[in-house]
Design a protein around this motif. Structure first.
Motif, mmCIF file in Angstrom:
data_model
loop_
_atom_site.group_PDB
_atom_site.id
_atom_site.type_symbol
_atom_site.label_atom_id
_atom_site.label_comp_id
_atom_site.label_asym_id
_atom_site.label_seq_id
_atom_site.Cartn_x
_atom_site.Cartn_y
_atom_site.Cartn_z
ATOM 1 N N LYS A 2 0.843 -1.184 0.000
ATOM 2 C CA LYS A 2 0.000 0.000 0.000
ATOM 3 C C LYS A 2 0.882 1.239 0.000
ATOM 4 O O LYS A 2 1.834 1.325 0.770
ATOM 5 N N ILE A 3 0.573 2.200 -0.872
ATOM 6 C CA ILE A 3 1.351 3.426 -0.975
ATOM 7 C C ILE A 3 0.429 4.622 -0.825
ATOM 8 O O ILE A 3 -0.584 4.731 -1.517
ATOM 9 N N ASP A 4 0.775 5.517 0.095
ATOM 10 C CA ASP A 4 0.052 6.773 0.262
ATOM 11 C C ASP A 4 0.997 7.915 -0.078
ATOM 12 O O ASP A 4 2.175 7.896 0.296
ATOM 13 N N ILE A 5 0.476 8.912 -0.783
ATOM 14 C CA ILE A 5 1.310 10.015 -1.263
ATOM 15 C C ILE A 5 0.720 11.342 -0.802
ATOM 16 O O ILE A 5 -0.422 11.666 -1.134
ATOM 17 N N LEU A 6 1.490 12.095 -0.033
ATOM 18 C CA LEU A 6 1.083 13.424 0.406
ATOM 19 C C LEU A 6 1.643 14.438 -0.578
ATOM 20 O O LEU A 6 2.856 14.517 -0.777
ATOM 21 N N THR A 7 0.763 15.212 -1.195
ATOM 22 C CA THR A 7 1.174 16.133 -2.243
ATOM 23 C C THR A 7 0.177 17.273 -2.377
ATOM 24 O O THR A 7 -1.006 17.109 -2.054
ATOM 25 N N LEU A 8 0.638 18.397 -2.872
ATOM 26 C CA LEU A 8 -0.252 19.521 -3.184
ATOM 27 C C LEU A 8 -0.800 19.407 -4.603
ATOM 28 O O LEU A 8 -1.676 20.176 -4.994
ATOM 29 N N HIS A 36 -3.075 12.176 -1.368
ATOM 30 C CA HIS A 36 -3.722 13.001 -0.349
ATOM 31 C C HIS A 36 -3.225 14.437 -0.498
ATOM 32 O O HIS A 36 -2.008 14.681 -0.395
ATOM 33 N N ASP A 37 -4.122 15.343 -0.757
ATOM 34 C CA ASP A 37 -3.768 16.758 -0.807
ATOM 35 C C ASP A 37 -3.675 17.242 0.637
ATOM 36 O O ASP A 37 -4.695 17.442 1.302
ATOM 37 N N PHE A 38 -2.451 17.413 1.135
ATOM 38 C CA PHE A 38 -2.323 17.735 2.561
ATOM 39 C C PHE A 38 -2.781 19.162 2.876
ATOM 40 O O PHE A 38 -2.871 19.544 4.034
ATOM 41 N N ARG A 39 -3.128 19.942 1.842
ATOM 42 C CA ARG A 39 -3.711 21.253 2.093
ATOM 43 C C ARG A 39 -5.052 21.112 2.830
ATOM 44 O O ARG A 39 -5.440 21.982 3.616
ATOM 45 N N THR A 40 -5.751 20.010 2.560
ATOM 46 C CA THR A 40 -7.060 19.815 3.188
ATOM 47 C C THR A 40 -6.953 19.507 4.679
ATOM 48 O O THR A 40 -7.967 19.502 5.385
ATOM 49 N N TYR A 41 -5.732 19.247 5.160
ATOM 50 C CA TYR A 41 -5.537 18.948 6.582
ATOM 51 C C TYR A 41 -5.121 20.186 7.380
ATOM 52 O O TYR A 41 -4.936 20.107 8.593
ATOM 53 N N ALA A 42 -4.956 21.317 6.700
ATOM 54 C CA ALA A 42 -4.560 22.537 7.399
ATOM 55 C C ALA A 42 -5.675 22.988 8.341
ATOM 56 O O ALA A 42 -6.866 22.915 7.996
ATOM 57 N N ASP A 43 -5.300 23.454 9.526
ATOM 58 C CA ASP A 43 -6.302 23.846 10.520
ATOM 59 C C ASP A 43 -6.556 25.345 10.546
ATOM 60 O O ASP A 43 -7.059 25.877 11.534
ATOM 61 N N ASN A 44 -6.206 26.048 9.484
ATOM 62 C CA ASN A 44 -6.474 27.482 9.415
ATOM 63 C C ASN A 44 -7.534 27.774 8.354
ATOM 64 O O ASN A 44 -7.823 26.940 7.496
ATOM 65 N N LYS A 45 -8.101 28.941 8.411
ATOM 66 C CA LYS A 45 -9.261 29.299 7.589
ATOM 67 C C LYS A 45 -8.981 29.222 6.090
ATOM 68 O O LYS A 45 -9.845 28.832 5.305
ATOM 69 N N HIS A 46 -7.768 29.545 5.676
ATOM 70 C CA HIS A 46 -7.447 29.601 4.250
ATOM 71 C C HIS A 46 -6.672 28.370 3.763
ATOM 72 O O HIS A 46 -6.117 28.381 2.663
ATOM 73 N N ALA A 70 -1.993 14.842 8.318
ATOM 74 C CA ALA A 70 -2.253 13.915 7.209
ATOM 75 C C ALA A 70 -1.692 12.533 7.499
ATOM 76 O O ALA A 70 -2.356 11.510 7.286
ATOM 77 N N VAL A 71 -0.453 12.483 7.990
ATOM 78 C CA VAL A 71 0.166 11.194 8.311
ATOM 79 C C VAL A 71 -0.602 10.493 9.431
ATOM 80 O O VAL A 71 -0.843 9.285 9.375
#
Length: 247
Positions: A2-8, A36-46, A70-71
């Motif tokens: 299984k391979i998971d890739i964190l990327t924008l 996985h777009d790790f931008r979606t894991y950001a905890d800020n408004k933008h 994300a991890v």
């Protein structure tokens, strides 16, 4: 595997991982991957993932929070701790030996960065490996991750459909691979070596081993520094040196 890739940029991977051998490997359940777009894991408004470096300097640095989150999310769905690889020009140079090592893993997470670099806490407290595919800098880690994934997947059982192919690759034996020929036997006056057309399997195998040694000596002599030559190979090497000298 299984391979998971964190990327924008998740869409960058579709063209490579959904083509050719890698596509067939997925269809045969040799490996699976998810971006996985790790931008979606950001905890800020933008959904901001980068910020200015402490102490000043050029460029922006990836913040730790989105990547840690994300991890952690990925690890919730797996029992065994995965290998977490940071693609980075400062990392260990990728080799066939490293590919063989990673091919033994059940689960790998790749982190692909952008901008000036990563917050150091990502390196120190999250990743297990830092990998570079060469002494140059890319705009991001995505292309490097694709290279590593391709190299690793082809080593998995049934990854190529022919396990012997991977075992005989350049670097897998410690030497560069021997030359290959196919039909026609003569093309524009250039002929296939007679030994390969002889049908004598013993002589063909010997020719391939010697030519593998010759190619390594001529193109990558540095590999011979760590390669343990057999008695037969030492004799061949002396012959090769003499043959090349007389040309």
């Amino acid at each position: 595997m299984k391979i998971d890739i964190l990327t924008l940029f998740p869409n960058m991977f579709d063209g490579v991982l959904q083509s050719s051998i890698l596509k067939k490997a997925q269809e045969n359940h040799v490996f699976s991957y998810q971006t996985h777009d790790f931008r979606t894991y950001a905890d800020n408004k933008h959904n901001k993932v980068d910020d200015y470096p402490y102490g000043g300097g050029a460029g922006m640095v990836l913040m730790p929070q989105p990547i840690f989150a994300a991890v952690a999310s990925i690890q919730q769905s797996t029992e065994k701790s995965p290998r977490v690889i940071l693609m980075c020009p400062q990392g260990e140079r990728f080799t066939q030996k490293k590919a063989e090592e990673l091919a033994e893993e059940e689960h790998i997470i790749f982190i692909c960065g952008h901008y000036e670099g990563y917050d150091e806490r990502i390196r120190e407290h999250l990743v297990t490996d830092e990998i570079s595919i060469g002494d140059f800098v890319l705009t991001g880690g995505e292309l490097g991750a694709m290279v590593v994934i391709d190299s690793v997947v082809r080593l998995l059982p049934e990854g190529l459909g022919n396990e012997i192919s991977a075992k005989e690759d350049s670097f897998s034996t410690g030497l560069l691979e021997h030359p290959h020929y196919t039909r026609p036997a003569e093309f524009k006056g250039y002929e296939v070596p007679e030994v390969l057309r002889s049908g004598h399997h013993g002589k063909i195998e010997e020719w391939r081993k010697k030519e593998s040694l010759r190619r390594t000596f001529l193109r990558r002599p540095d590999l011979l520094e760590s390669y343990v030559l057999s008695k037969e190979e030492r004799a061949w090497l002396e012959e090769i040196k003499q043959e090349e000298k007389n040309q």
